[in-house]
Write a protein that holds these residues in place. Sequence first.
Motif, mmCIF file in Angstrom:
data_model
loop_
_atom_site.group_PDB
_atom_site.id
_atom_site.type_symbol
_atom_site.label_atom_id
_atom_site.label_comp_id
_atom_site.label_asym_id
_atom_site.label_seq_id
_atom_site.Cartn_x
_atom_site.Cartn_y
_atom_site.Cartn_z
ATOM 1 N N ILE A 1 4.451 2.473 -7.840
ATOM 2 C CA ILE A 1 4.054 3.886 -7.841
ATOM 3 C C ILE A 1 2.622 4.040 -7.343
ATOM 4 C CG2 ILE A 1 3.731 5.926 -9.296
ATOM 5 C CD1 ILE A 1 5.881 4.861 -11.154
ATOM 6 N N CYS A 2 2.412 5.056 -6.517
ATOM 7 C CA CYS A 2 1.053 5.388 -6.079
ATOM 8 C C CYS A 2 0.435 6.320 -7.124
ATOM 9 C CB CYS A 2 1.085 6.084 -4.724
ATOM 10 S SG CYS A 2 -0.530 6.736 -4.254
ATOM 11 N N HIS A 3 -0.709 5.909 -7.673
ATOM 12 C CA HIS A 3 -1.319 6.725 -8.717
ATOM 13 C C HIS A 3 -2.057 7.939 -8.165
ATOM 14 C CE1 HIS A 3 -1.196 3.705 -12.299
ATOM 15 N NE2 HIS A 3 -0.021 3.980 -11.790
ATOM 16 N N LEU A 4 -2.157 8.041 -6.863
ATOM 17 C CA LEU A 4 -2.812 9.209 -6.295
ATOM 18 C C LEU A 4 -1.824 10.304 -5.940
ATOM 19 C CD1 LEU A 4 -5.564 7.678 -4.027
ATOM 20 C CD2 LEU A 4 -5.808 8.767 -6.243
ATOM 21 N N CYS A 5 -0.707 9.939 -5.285
ATOM 22 C CA CYS A 5 0.200 10.980 -4.829
ATOM 23 C C CYS A 5 1.553 10.914 -5.522
ATOM 24 C CB CYS A 5 0.394 10.900 -3.321
ATOM 25 S SG CYS A 5 1.389 9.499 -2.791
ATOM 26 N N GLY A 6 1.803 9.898 -6.325
ATOM 27 C CA GLY A 6 3.049 9.833 -7.077
ATOM 28 C C GLY A 6 4.213 9.235 -6.309
ATOM 29 N N GLN B 1 0.836 -1.201 0.000
ATOM 30 C CA GLN B 1 0.000 0.000 0.000
ATOM 31 C C GLN B 1 0.865 1.243 0.000
ATOM 32 O OE1 GLN B 1 -4.121 -1.053 1.384
ATOM 33 N NE2 GLN B 1 -3.498 0.695 0.611
ATOM 34 N N CYS B 2 0.314 2.320 -0.514
ATOM 35 C CA CYS B 2 0.992 3.597 -0.351
ATOM 36 C C CYS B 2 0.912 3.976 1.121
ATOM 37 C CB CYS B 2 0.328 4.678 -1.191
ATOM 38 S SG CYS B 2 1.028 6.309 -0.904
ATOM 39 N N PRO B 3 2.038 4.409 1.707
ATOM 40 C CA PRO B 3 1.978 4.769 3.128
ATOM 41 C C PRO B 3 1.102 5.987 3.407
ATOM 42 C CG PRO B 3 4.197 5.109 2.232
ATOM 43 C CD PRO B 3 3.381 4.486 1.151
ATOM 44 N N GLN B 4 0.850 6.836 2.395
ATOM 45 C CA GLN B 4 0.030 8.022 2.665
ATOM 46 C C GLN B 4 -1.371 7.945 2.079
ATOM 47 O OE1 GLN B 4 2.392 11.637 1.987
ATOM 48 N NE2 GLN B 4 2.973 10.708 0.053
ATOM 49 N N CYS B 5 -1.617 6.952 1.220
ATOM 50 C CA CYS B 5 -2.920 6.886 0.568
ATOM 51 C C CYS B 5 -3.532 5.506 0.764
ATOM 52 C CB CYS B 5 -2.822 7.164 -0.932
ATOM 53 S SG CYS B 5 -1.980 8.701 -1.345
ATOM 54 N N ASP B 6 -4.843 5.489 0.630
ATOM 55 C CA ASP B 6 -5.573 4.269 0.861
ATOM 56 C C ASP B 6 -5.712 3.483 -0.447
ATOM 57 O OD1 ASP B 6 -7.308 2.434 1.956
ATOM 58 O OD2 ASP B 6 -9.059 3.737 1.754
HETATM 59 ZN ZN ZN Z 1 -0.069 7.771 -2.353
#
Ligand code: ZN
Length: 759
Positions: free
Chosen positions: A492-497, A474-479
């Motif tokens: 890569i997190c597609h929400l925060c990059g 998981q992204c550590p900052q996004c769900d």
């Molecule tokens: Zn993220």
Amino acid sequence: MNFLFPDPPPAPARAADPAERFARVAVALPVDRALHYRIPPALAADVRVGARVRVRVAGRQVGGTVIAIDAVAEVARVLDLEAVLPADARVEPELIGLCRWVADRYGASLGETLESALPPVVRSGRGVRQIAVVRLAPPFADPARARLEATALLARHEKQARLLRLLAEADGAVKEIDLLRRAQVGPSPLQSLVKRGCATRERVEDPGDPAFLAAPVARAEPPRPTPEQVAAVRAIELALDARSHRGFLLLGVTGSGKTEVYLRALAAALARGRRGIVLVPEIALTPQTVARFRARFERVALLHSALAEKDRLREWRRIAAGDVDVVIGARSAIFAPIPDLGLILIDEEHEPSFKQQNPPRYHAREVALERARRAGAVVVLGSATPALESWVAARDGRLTLLRLPHRVGGGELPATTILDLSHLPFTKHPSLLTDRLRAAIGEVLRRREQAILFLNRRGFARIALCPGCKEAAQCPQCDVALVLHQRAERLICHLCGREQAPSAQCGKCGQPGVRFLGFGTERVESELRREYPRARIARMDSDTTAAQGAHERILGAFARGEHDLLVGTQMIAKGLDFPRVTLVGIVSADTSLSLPDWRASERTFQLVAQVAGRAGRAARGGRVLVQTLHPHHPAITCAVRHDYEAFVASELPLRQETAYPPFSEVVRILVSHPDLARTRAAATKARDKLAPMAGEHGVALLGPAPCPIERVRGRWRWQLLLKCPQSTELTRVVAWARERVAQGAPVRITLDVDPGSML
Ligand code: ZN
Ligand code: ADP
């Protein structure tokens, strides 16, 4: 109500000095009240209603627009206006009125709304600026070499590695601001990378995207219109003659010649001494689209963020000076300062990109209808798959329906086949390319034709799953789960990059053997390369189009036949007309179907119908293969039959039952904060404040509940929904909700009328 200015202590109004004048200024901040500033004598000649000025607010300099000039100031202590911007930036009184309507309807401040009505270069009044571009330095000009270096940098200089990798992927000059935004880093890692000799940075005059202005403008003789086109244009002409506000919904299947109707309607408006605005979705605003209008009309202006600042400024000046008959642009062109407006056309009116995502969160279709009402102009909304809102407006007589039910020249709509994936074993993730889709691709390659493969998801694998704890990385900052990008060798997190190196070991329990499941465009491309090593394959998604001009390069090469197969996301779904394309494969029609959003079915229907319309534009005909796990879902079955009305018949009753739009208007109130408890508490408090009044207005109040994506960039997100019956006066509800849930730090509360997405 606002946080910047606690209400001022009651002070006697400042005594009027007959020579003094005060400008009432709507500042570019989320502040409802206009503020008074003294007009210094030196500026008096330039300050008029609509003038753009610079003022000081709470010690900061901000932009604003003069909306009135008064003899008496509201408060005792009045500051002076600091500067007046060049006259280009003036906002006509007519547009101030429109912006006030937008601000009220969408719950934004007038100042912010006026701001967004102007392109940035006009808004700032600072003139054209040079921009910084970054590219790989000569020793690393080979992207493979750069990628190698990026891997070497990874351990000690993660941010520099990220930048270098993006540069290698872009393979060309990238605007510095775009690069930093994509990498989510500040300027100092870039400076280090330049010092290291890996990249170069230079300041240049922004070239923009020159393809737009260089587009060929061979005059085209109009084709003989079909009887259906004649009938549609005739109805629009009659409305123009009446000089009264009328709205039309032009429902025409893909390839039915809607553009010819737009062109003839514009000619009719021009013949009556009036002018037009054409809105198209950002993604369909290509040089080819523009060229179709330039081929027919002499005085066309383009408003597009891909233009260089100096070109944008010039286009804006031409429009305001009355030297332009037709303005083409994306969403914000609805605010173009064109005089004698007679006709507004919106192509692909159902497109989500007509809704703005930040304040003022307006929908260009609604603004167009209001602007036309004020100007006594005609609006034509065109689509093969109209938004249900527009369909119901036509059904109820608020819009007049015009139909183009056949393809021009009797061309058949492509034969479409559903490939059912639901019976295939899930574990093998077979849905990438079924045997039938493979066979069809092989056939296209043998016949030296072209195919488009569509998948609305980028990346390689969608989840990195641990076989032990069954947790996905998981992204550590996004769900959300991290997506594997294979070429970049990153998760890569597609929400925060945010990115990290993929690991075969689970980040949670440490067990080895992590599996990468699911697929995106990158994996489709790699699969195709493996299967058809001799085929020439291009991929178009936001990863491959970061460099300036990349978009055009890829499409141009495909149009010239330099690629056999084009893989892409919705970037390839719109408005493209490639006669050699005889096969469209939808790798998965399901990406948007299960989203927790009341428009999920509608969006899926629209996307599948749109993509399917890409095939068989020419005499060769074409076919469409649609892979799906939901072969009986109406969104899919109706889309493959190109049957809009059947879809409406199945979807409208569901909307009515649940009282979602178009049977109500929805206001979404989003509460966010880095701390979960505070987010929940703030959301609950907002609910308590809203509840009593909701009952009074007959508004249904839902929530608070966590958003489907509960955390983004480290902030928790909860939401409330107001469902307003059509009988309520929406602007009153919006004003009232805004008063009760003040926005501001540290808990952020935003209000979105008619939200485009519920995630
Ligand atoms: Zn993220
Ligand atoms: P739509 O926007 O409805 O998908 P287009 O406007 O792109 O369709 O038209 C499809 C094709 O048909 C275009 O190549 C266009 O030039 C052509 N076309 C449109 N109207 C006519 C006509 N009356 N006669 C011949 N060709 C036409």
